[in-house]
Design a protein around this motif. Structure first.
Motif, PDB file in Angstrom:
ATOM      1  N   ASN A  40       0.790  -1.238   0.000  1.00 34.54           N
ATOM      2  CA  ASN A  40       0.000   0.000   0.000  1.00 34.54           C
ATOM      3  C   ASN A  40       0.818   1.282   0.000  1.00 34.54           C
ATOM      4  N   GLY A  41       2.142   1.194   0.158  1.00 31.39           N
ATOM      5  CA  GLY A  41       2.944   2.394   0.385  1.00 31.39           C
ATOM      6  C   GLY A  41       2.991   2.700   1.870  1.00 31.39           C
ATOM      7  N   GLU A  42       3.762   3.744   2.248  1.00 30.24           N
ATOM      8  CA  GLU A  42       3.920   4.066   3.674  1.00 30.24           C
ATOM      9  C   GLU A  42       2.557   4.338   4.313  1.00 30.24           C
ATOM     10  N   LEU A  43       2.346   3.819   5.518  1.00 35.54           N
ATOM     11  CA  LEU A  43       1.075   4.003   6.220  1.00 35.54           C
ATOM     12  C   LEU A  43       1.081   5.359   6.935  1.00 35.54           C
ATOM     13  N   PRO A  44      -0.085   5.981   7.087  1.00 32.99           N
ATOM     14  CA  PRO A  44      -0.158   7.159   7.949  1.00 32.99           C
ATOM     15  C   PRO A  44       0.185   6.735   9.388  1.00 32.99           C
ATOM     16  N   LEU A  45       1.146   7.431  10.007  1.00 32.88           N
ATOM     17  CA  LEU A  45       1.617   7.043  11.342  1.00 32.88           C
ATOM     18  C   LEU A  45       1.139   8.049  12.390  1.00 32.88           C
ATOM     19  N   PRO A  46       0.960   7.634  13.649  1.00 31.21           N
ATOM     20  CA  PRO A  46       1.161   6.286  14.146  1.00 31.21           C
ATOM     21  C   PRO A  46       0.111   5.307  13.615  1.00 31.21           C
ATOM     22  N   ALA A  47       0.566   4.059  13.424  1.00 33.51           N
ATOM     23  CA  ALA A  47      -0.329   3.002  12.956  1.00 33.51           C
ATOM     24  C   ALA A  47      -0.359   1.876  13.990  1.00 33.51           C
ATOM     25  N   ILE A  48      -1.502   1.200  14.085  1.00 35.46           N
ATOM     26  CA  ILE A  48      -1.577  -0.029  14.878  1.00 35.46           C
ATOM     27  C   ILE A  48      -1.658  -1.181  13.893  1.00 35.46           C
ATOM     28  N   VAL A  49      -0.733  -2.146  14.046  1.00 34.24           N
ATOM     29  CA  VAL A  49      -0.727  -3.298  13.145  1.00 34.24           C
ATOM     30  C   VAL A  49      -0.954  -4.578  13.940  1.00 34.24           C
ATOM     31  N   LEU A  50      -1.940  -5.353  13.492  1.00 29.73           N
ATOM     32  CA  LEU A  50      -2.211  -6.665  14.069  1.00 29.73           C
ATOM     33  C   LEU A  50      -1.521  -7.707  13.186  1.00 29.73           C
ATOM     34  N   VAL A  51      -0.591  -8.463  13.780  1.00 29.69           N
ATOM     35  CA  VAL A  51       0.044  -9.555  13.050  1.00 29.69           C
ATOM     36  C   VAL A  51      -0.596 -10.839  13.522  1.00 29.69           C
ATOM     37  N   VAL A  52      -1.254 -11.532  12.613  1.00 25.18           N
ATOM     38  CA  VAL A  52      -2.063 -12.676  13.023  1.00 25.18           C
ATOM     39  C   VAL A  52      -1.792 -13.840  12.076  1.00 25.18           C
ATOM     40  N   SER A  53      -1.128 -14.880  12.623  1.00 23.12           N
ATOM     41  CA  SER A  53      -0.697 -15.990  11.769  1.00 23.12           C
ATOM     42  C   SER A  53      -0.856 -17.304  12.526  1.00 23.12           C
ATOM     43  N   GLY A  54      -0.204 -18.348  12.018  1.00 23.86           N
ATOM     44  CA  GLY A  54      -0.269 -19.643  12.683  1.00 23.86           C
ATOM     45  C   GLY A  54       0.528 -19.670  13.973  1.00 23.86           C
ATOM     46  N   GLY A  55       1.518 -18.784  14.090  1.00 26.52           N
ATOM     47  CA  GLY A  55       2.372 -18.790  15.269  1.00 26.52           C
ATOM     48  C   GLY A  55       2.233 -17.553  16.139  1.00 26.52           C
ATOM     49  N   HIS A  56       1.575 -16.505  15.616  1.00 24.24           N
ATOM     50  CA  HIS A  56       1.566 -15.230  16.342  1.00 24.24           C
ATOM     51  C   HIS A  56       0.217 -14.540  16.262  1.00 24.24           C
ATOM     52  N   THR A  57      -0.128 -13.856  17.335  1.00 22.68           N
ATOM     53  CA  THR A  57      -1.251 -12.922  17.319  1.00 22.68           C
ATOM     54  C   THR A  57      -0.815 -11.768  18.199  1.00 22.68           C
ATOM     55  N   SER A  58      -0.344 -10.682  17.594  1.00 22.07           N
ATOM     56  CA  SER A  58       0.256  -9.588  18.355  1.00 22.07           C
ATOM     57  C   SER A  58      -0.142  -8.244  17.762  1.00 22.07           C
ATOM     58  N   LEU A  59      -0.256  -7.265  18.658  1.00 21.82           N
ATOM     59  CA  LEU A  59      -0.515  -5.888  18.229  1.00 21.82           C
ATOM     60  C   LEU A  59       0.762  -5.072  18.363  1.00 21.82           C
ATOM     61  N   TYR A  60       1.081  -4.316  17.322  1.00 22.59           N
ATOM     62  CA  TYR A  60       2.252  -3.449  17.345  1.00 22.59           C
ATOM     63  C   TYR A  60       1.844  -2.003  17.094  1.00 22.59           C
ATOM     64  N   LEU A  61       2.540  -1.110  17.783  1.00 25.43           N
ATOM     65  CA  LEU A  61       2.410   0.319  17.519  1.00 25.43           C
ATOM     66  C   LEU A  61       3.598   0.723  16.644  1.00 25.43           C
ATOM     67  N   VAL A  62       3.315   1.311  15.483  1.00 19.76           N
ATOM     68  CA  VAL A  62       4.389   1.804  14.611  1.00 19.76           C
ATOM     69  C   VAL A  62       4.304   3.332  14.620  1.00 19.76           C
ATOM     70  N   GLU A  63       5.247   3.972  15.319  1.00 16.04           N
ATOM     71  CA  GLU A  63       5.248   5.440  15.383  1.00 16.04           C
ATOM     72  C   GLU A  63       6.167   6.041  14.329  1.00 16.04           C
ATOM     73  N   LYS A  64       7.283   5.297  14.056  1.00 12.14           N
ATOM     74  CA  LYS A  64       8.237   5.724  13.026  1.00 12.14           C
ATOM     75  C   LYS A  64       8.464   4.530  12.109  1.00 12.14           C
ATOM     76  N   PRO A  65       8.721   4.771  10.818  1.00  9.06           N
ATOM     77  CA  PRO A  65       8.969   3.638   9.921  1.00  9.06           C
ATOM     78  C   PRO A  65      10.094   2.753  10.466  1.00  9.06           C
ATOM     79  N   GLY A  66       9.850   1.448  10.509  1.00  2.00           N
ATOM     80  CA  GLY A  66      10.889   0.519  10.954  1.00  2.00           C
ATOM     81  C   GLY A  66      10.983   0.341  12.464  1.00  2.00           C
ATOM     82  N   HIS A  67      10.117   1.047  13.233  1.00  2.00           N
ATOM     83  CA  HIS A  67      10.111   0.862  14.695  1.00  2.00           C
ATOM     84  C   HIS A  67       8.809   0.193  15.090  1.00  2.00           C
ATOM     85  N   TYR A  68       8.911  -0.961  15.737  1.00  2.00           N
ATOM     86  CA  TYR A  68       7.721  -1.741  16.057  1.00  2.00           C
ATOM     87  C   TYR A  68       7.671  -1.937  17.574  1.00  2.00           C
ATOM     88  N   GLU A  69       6.654  -1.360  18.221  1.00  2.00           N
ATOM     89  CA  GLU A  69       6.533  -1.521  19.676  1.00  2.00           C
ATOM     90  C   GLU A  69       5.417  -2.504  19.980  1.00  2.00           C
TER      91      GLU A  69
END
Ligand code: KG4
Ligand code: ZN
Length: 350
Positions: A129-158
């Motif tokens: 999609n191109g760079e997201l409007p920040l801050p962004a909340i990203v949900l990573v949801v897979s077979g091994g993980h279900t986690s929420l991350y805060l992305v305030e700066k590109p490349g920084h995942y809290e």
């Protein structure tokens, strides 16, 4: 610059060539993204068998990398770097990719970048999609993980929260197994759920309010839990089986009811976090982001709350090397270089 990405953390062998576009708002483009899936091998066993996975990666890796270069019309000498998934994942599988990437980097004289698998899933959103409007909340949801991350700066995942027990994809896989629907469970439950009544079976939703003793640094009230739901489905199925084998209709109803609870739980936490951190966008990545109900309801809720929502394409949702190449380019531009003593790390932290 062109970068070669390599991903072998679980049961797909993947290699991709990704190009830097020079456009800051849409920084990367996929030139090729080859995925050799091992699903047919593991299906027979009802889940991924680590020993079979690593052996198959060894058989596939050379051909997959060659094809990714061919399809991208790229020679080794055109590349600027090699990126590889260092972890987390199955250690034997990770080792194949890491060893191959180190050898290729040494032989071709290319810098090496180590990538966290979940950083790859998060960057799949930017790749698409191109760079997201920040801050962004990203949900990573897979077979091994279900986690929420805060992305305030590109490349920084809290990390804000994660599952206390099963991952959402794991719950799909386990429920499919107990319904006799085979492996992997996500796609088949997704399909059957479309024909079922999602209110037919009353299943519990889990809402955690207290901090996790194992992660006191997180507040815990945005955490996920799916093992209670899986057990409730198991109890329901046992009760129905006692009265005879469940009909197709009943199985579709169970799938729809289970899926409603999973999707609602995921989206409730995602939008809670978006409100709490005043996010300017939200995204969902990882294998489960291929789910049709999750995709539709994400768009719905985003429109109602007037917050932009982002998803990867279906090909970029499940494990693939293009997302690893993208995350690798991000790290490369930030100055990251791995050395020849790079090792796979099954429990790598982001
Ligand atoms: O990201 P991924 O390819 O591998 C991991 O890193 O785990 O995710 C695989 C997971 C599996 O659990 C699979 O059942 C789930 O994603 N999945 C889905 C769908 N497609 C794949 N879950 C729900 N609905 C789907 N359509
Ligand atoms: Zn994954």
């Amino acid at each position: 610059m062109l970068i070669l990405g390599i991903e072998t953390s679980c049961d797909e062998t993947s290699a991709a060539v990704v190009e830097e576009t020079g456009d800051a708002s849409k920084p990367w483009a996929v030139r090729s993204n080859i995925v050799a899936s091992q699903v047919a091998i593991h299906r027979e066993w009802g889940g991924v068998v680590p020993e079979l996975a690593s052996r198959q990666h060894i058989r596939d890796i050379c051909g997959v990398v060659e094809r990714s270069l061919d399809e991208a019309r790229t020679a080794w000498s055109d590349l600027g770097a090699v990126a590889v998934t260092q972890g987390p994942g199955l250690v034997g599988s990770l080792l194949v990719g890491v060893s191959f990437a180190k050898s290729a980097s040494a032989a071709a004289g290319l810098p090496l970048v180590a990538v966290h698998h979940l950083a790859g899933h998060i960057e799949s959103l930017v790749l698409q999609n191109g760079e997201l409007p920040l801050p962004a909340i990203v949900l990573v949801v897979s077979g091994g993980h279900t986690s929420l991350y805060l992305v305030e700066k590109p490349g920084h995942y809290e990390l804000l929260s994660r599952t206390r027990d099963d991952a959402a994809g794991e719950a799909y896989d386990k429920v499919a197994k107990l319904l006799g629907l085979g492996y992997p469970g996500g796609p088949v439950i997704d399909r059957l759920a479309r024909t079922g009544n999602d209110r037919a079976v009353l299943l519990p939703t889990t809402r955690l309010t207290h901090a996790d003793r194992n992660a006191p640094e997180l507040k815990g009230d945005l955490d996920f839990s799916f093992s209670g739901l899986k057990t409730a489905v198991l109890r329901h199925v046992r009760k129905e089986r006692a009265a005879g084998a469940p009909s197709e209709r009943e199985i579709a109803d169970i799938c729809a009811s289970f899926q409603r609870v999973v999707v609602t739980g995921l989206l409730d936490r995602l939008f809670d976090a978006a409100r709490r951190y005043q996010a300017k966008s939200v995204g969902i990545a990882g294998g489960v982001s291929a789910n049709s109900r999750l995709r539709a309801e994400l768009a719905d809720r985003g429109a109602r709350r007037e917050i932009p929502t982002f998803l990867p394409s279906l090909a970029l949702s499940t494990d693939n090397a293009a997302m690893i190449a993208a995350a690798g380019l991000r790290k490369f531009r930030a100055g990251a270089r791995a050395s020849m003593d790079l090792n796979a790390d099954a429990a790598l932290a982001l």
